[in-house]
Design a protein around this motif. Sequence first.
Motif, PDB file in Angstrom:
ATOM      1  N   LEU A  28       0.814  -1.204   0.000  1.00  0.00           N
ATOM      2  CA  LEU A  28       0.000   0.000   0.000  1.00  0.00           C
ATOM      3  C   LEU A  28       0.853   1.262   0.000  1.00  0.00           C
ATOM      4  N   PHE A  29       2.178   1.061  -0.054  1.00  0.00           N
ATOM      5  CA  PHE A  29       3.088   2.186   0.149  1.00  0.00           C
ATOM      6  C   PHE A  29       3.910   2.525  -1.074  1.00  0.00           C
ATOM      7  N   SER A  72       9.115   7.962 -15.297  1.00  0.00           N
ATOM      8  CA  SER A  72       7.926   8.599 -14.720  1.00  0.00           C
ATOM      9  C   SER A  72       7.174   7.548 -13.909  1.00  0.00           C
ATOM     10  N   ARG A  73       6.208   8.002 -13.155  1.00  0.00           N
ATOM     11  CA  ARG A  73       5.440   7.070 -12.343  1.00  0.00           C
ATOM     12  C   ARG A  73       4.006   7.538 -12.208  1.00  0.00           C
ATOM     13  N   ASP A  74       3.127   6.568 -11.962  1.00  0.00           N
ATOM     14  CA  ASP A  74       1.722   6.832 -11.699  1.00  0.00           C
ATOM     15  C   ASP A  74       1.406   6.165 -10.366  1.00  0.00           C
ATOM     16  N   ASN A  75       1.361   6.953  -9.314  1.00  0.00           N
ATOM     17  CA  ASN A  75       1.156   6.373  -7.986  1.00  0.00           C
ATOM     18  C   ASN A  75      -0.246   5.801  -7.801  1.00  0.00           C
ATOM     19  N   ALA A  76      -1.185   6.267  -8.579  1.00  0.00           N
ATOM     20  CA  ALA A  76      -2.538   5.710  -8.495  1.00  0.00           C
ATOM     21  C   ALA A  76      -2.599   4.310  -9.090  1.00  0.00           C
ATOM     22  N   GLU A  77      -1.682   4.026 -10.001  1.00  0.00           N
ATOM     23  CA  GLU A  77      -1.662   2.725 -10.667  1.00  0.00           C
ATOM     24  C   GLU A  77      -0.492   1.844 -10.215  1.00  0.00           C
ATOM     25  N   ALA A  99      12.739  -1.370  -6.518  1.00  0.00           N
ATOM     26  CA  ALA A  99      12.049  -0.551  -5.521  1.00  0.00           C
ATOM     27  C   ALA A  99      12.901  -0.463  -4.266  1.00  0.00           C
ATOM     28  N   ALA A 100      13.140   0.758  -3.808  1.00  0.00           N
ATOM     29  CA  ALA A 100      13.921   0.985  -2.597  1.00  0.00           C
ATOM     30  C   ALA A 100      13.068   1.697  -1.560  1.00  0.00           C
ATOM     31  N   GLY A 101      13.425   1.492  -0.293  1.00  0.00           N
ATOM     32  CA  GLY A 101      12.691   2.158   0.775  1.00  0.00           C
ATOM     33  C   GLY A 101      11.513   1.351   1.278  1.00  0.00           C
ATOM     34  N   LEU A 102      11.610   0.021   1.210  1.00  0.00           N
ATOM     35  CA  LEU A 102      10.516  -0.828   1.648  1.00  0.00           C
ATOM     36  C   LEU A 102      10.490  -0.996   3.164  1.00  0.00           C
ATOM     37  N   GLY A 103      11.457  -0.405   3.847  1.00  0.00           N
ATOM     38  CA  GLY A 103      11.524  -0.517   5.302  1.00  0.00           C
ATOM     39  C   GLY A 103      12.468  -1.625   5.729  1.00  0.00           C
TER      40      GLY A 103
END
Length: 119
Positions: A28-29, A72-77, A99-103
């Motif tokens: 969800l993040f 580019s990115r689409d955070n809604a998708e 993807a980085a920053g997953l915790g």
Amino acid sequence: QVQLVESGGGLVQPGGSLRVSCVVSGSLFFRIYTMGWYRQAPGKQRELVASITGSGDRNYADDSVRGRFTISRDNAENTVYLQMNSLKLEDTAVYYCHAAGLGLGRDAWGQGTQVTVSS
């Protein structure tokens, strides 16, 4: 579990264009992840091509692709894109989404998509 799935690779002639996509599921993040595109050519190390912050307000492109590739990115998708224009033979590689920053220091990789530039 976060999963990344790339698509859009293929065969293109020099000077052509291609867009690869990466859909992120299982989280969800997505909007806080820094996303990147890497590539690995045969016999070479994997290298960072471009990256973009969660909000999209800052991005990076390697000198070899600056002015030709756009991330580019689409955070809604939950999707990140790499638009590749003016492709060259040396852009041939497997392109990986990251993807980085997953915790907890975690990151995630996609399975890769092949981009071949050939006449």
